[in-house]
Each structure stands twice: as structure tokens, then as C-alpha cells.
Write an enzyme that holds these catalytic residues in place. Structure first.
Site, PDB file in Angstrom:
ATOM      1  N   SER A   1       0.804  -1.223   0.000  1.00  0.00           N
ATOM      2  CA  SER A   1       0.000   0.000   0.000  1.00  0.00           C
ATOM      3  C   SER A   1       0.839   1.277   0.000  1.00  0.00           C
ATOM      4  CB  SER A   1      -0.940   0.016   1.203  1.00  0.00           C
ATOM      5  OG  SER A   1      -0.214   0.164   2.411  1.00  0.00           O
TER       6      SER A   1
ATOM      7  N   LYS B   1       0.991   4.442   6.899  1.00  0.00           N
ATOM      8  CA  LYS B   1       0.434   5.284   5.830  1.00  0.00           C
ATOM      9  C   LYS B   1       1.065   6.672   5.929  1.00  0.00           C
ATOM     10  CE  LYS B   1      -2.707   2.036   4.977  1.00  0.00           C
ATOM     11  NZ  LYS B   1      -2.621   1.160   3.791  1.00  0.00           N
TER      12      LYS B   1
END
Length: 240
Positions: free
Chosen positions: A86, A136
Site C-alpha cells: 500500500s 500510511k
């Protein structure tokens, strides 16, 4: 006659000394043996004590090392293995990285930081243990208005979108092209997105959209293992 007596006395004295010597020598030998025996015993006891001391010393060093490692890993750094892609190409699947837990002790996360945090949806819908922690990029800060439109991100009604040079490819999936996405970041919360926007489970899809401040555990500083080999690389500081 008198001379003979003197001679006899002299001989008798000599014999007497020899007799005494014959009885003294075994006694001296026994004493020497006893001394040597005691020395050997003392030496053995010292060696045994020294061995015990050495073993105890190594055990103490091992315990101290374990305590230090525990404190460092749980209070100072976070050693993380990244199981997904991701954050490609900044962080690849299978990379290992180090996060600094102390980074946010006295300062707050900044836009562009790569943060390690607890999944806001963890323990919901039967989450797996491997889904507990995410990494993230921080996009929205507390109080921000975040708008995603035509694959661009606008902060607080700015006419100029964020310059996201770290994206690996054209952003096509859930990019605000069909429908503008708008988020208002609550107090003490953050809005997180993965760099690989076409393949990232991030704030766009979470039930609990925002990450609370106290759930942010560390700031990712560098990776030391990538593509199945040692590869030390610091994460660049991003400014918009």
C-alpha cells in the site's frame, strides 16, 4: 676407659639423633602432604567459586540485555515488517523498517510524515492480528478540510493541490473523478492515505475514517531490508 665411655656417649648421642630424625621425617612429610592437600582443596574451591561467578555474570549480562532490548523496542523504536504494497514505491511489500516512538513525544505529526499507527477498524469485522498496525502517509491534520477531486488532493479550499511526487503511478481508483470526496478532520485526529492509491486500504475505505492522535505509535524513519537484501534508505521529508 674414660675415653671409651666418651666415645660411647658420642655414638649414643648420634644414634639418638638418627632415631629422632627417623621419627621426625615421617611427621614432616605428613604435614607437607596435608599442606598440599589443603592447597589443592582451596584451589579447587576457588576454581569452583570462579566458575559459578562467571556463570552468574553471564546470566546477569543476558538479563540486562533482554531488559534493554525490551525497553528500546517498546519505548524508543518500533521494528516493523510491511506485509502489503500500500506504500509502494516508498515502501515495498516485505520491507523491514524502523519507526521512532519518541518522534511524537513533544511534537505532533506533520503532513507528509509516514506514520505507524493502530488500525482504527481493528477488532471490527473479525480483524486478523496482522491487521493491527498500519503504515500510511499523513495527509490531513486536525481541523483540516480534505477534498479529493480528479485524482488531486486539496487542503482547506486551496486552489493548488498537493504535489505528491511520491505516487508510483497515475491515481485511477476512488480518486474523486466520479464523485468529489470531502472529509473534515476532527480534533486530535488525522487523515491517512497510502502512496499506492490504486491498491491501498486507507481512510477512503475505513469504517472509522480518522486515526486518533493517541493511536499513532511512531514515525517511520528508514528501511533497512528491501528486495530480500540489506538496503538502508532514509525516508525523505516531504514538504508541500
Amino acid at each position: 676407659m674414660e675415653e671409651n665411655n666418651l666415645e660411647n656417649e658420642y655414638i649414643n648421642e648420634e644414634n639418638k639423633e638418627e632415631v629422632e630424625n627417623t621419627y621426625i621425617e615421617p611427621q614432616v612429610q605428613d604435614e607437607e602432604k596435608e599442606k598440599k592437600k589443603k592447597l589443592r582443596k582451596n584451589k579447587g574451591e576457588k576454581e569452583e567459586f570462579s566458575l559459578k561467578k562467571e556463570i552468574f555474570s553471564w546470566i546477569k549480562i543476558f538479563i540486562i540485555a533482554v531488559v534493554i532490548a525490551f525497553v528500546v523496542n517498546n519505548c524508543i523504536i518500533m521494528n516493523a515488517n510491511v506485509p502489503s504494497g500500500s506504500m509502494m514505491n516508498t515502501i515495498l511489500k516485505g520491507d523491514r523498517m524502523i519507526g521512532l516512538r519518541t518522534a511524537y513525544w513533544f511534537t505532533d505529526p506533520e503532513r507528509g510524515d509516514i506514520a505507524i499507527f493502530e488500525n482504527p477498524d481493528y477488532n471490527e469485522n473479525g480483524s486478523l492480528a496482522e491487521d493491527k498496525y498500519y503504515v500510511k502517509r499523513v495527509i490531513g491534520l486536525p481541523g483540516d478540510k480534505v477534498v479529493i477531486k480528479n485524482a488531486k488532493i486539496y487542503i482547506n479550499d486551496s486552489e493548488k493541490p498537493l504535489n505528491e511526487s511520491y505516487l508510483p503511478e497515475e491515481w485511477l481508483y476512488v480518486n474523486g473523478e466520479d464523485e468529489v470526496l470531502e472529509y473534515k478532520v476532527p480534533k486530535d485526529c488525522y487523515f491517512m492515505l497510502g502512496d499506492n492509491r490504486n491498491n491501498s486500504n486507507d481512510a477512503r475505505f475505513w469504517t472509522n475514517t480518522f486515526v486518533k492522535r493517541d493511536k499513532i505509535l511512531a514515525k517511520a524513519e528508514f528501511k533497512y531490508w528491501s528486495n530480500k537484501k540489506i538496503d538502508l534508505e532514509m525516508f525523505d521529508k516531504v514538504t508541500y
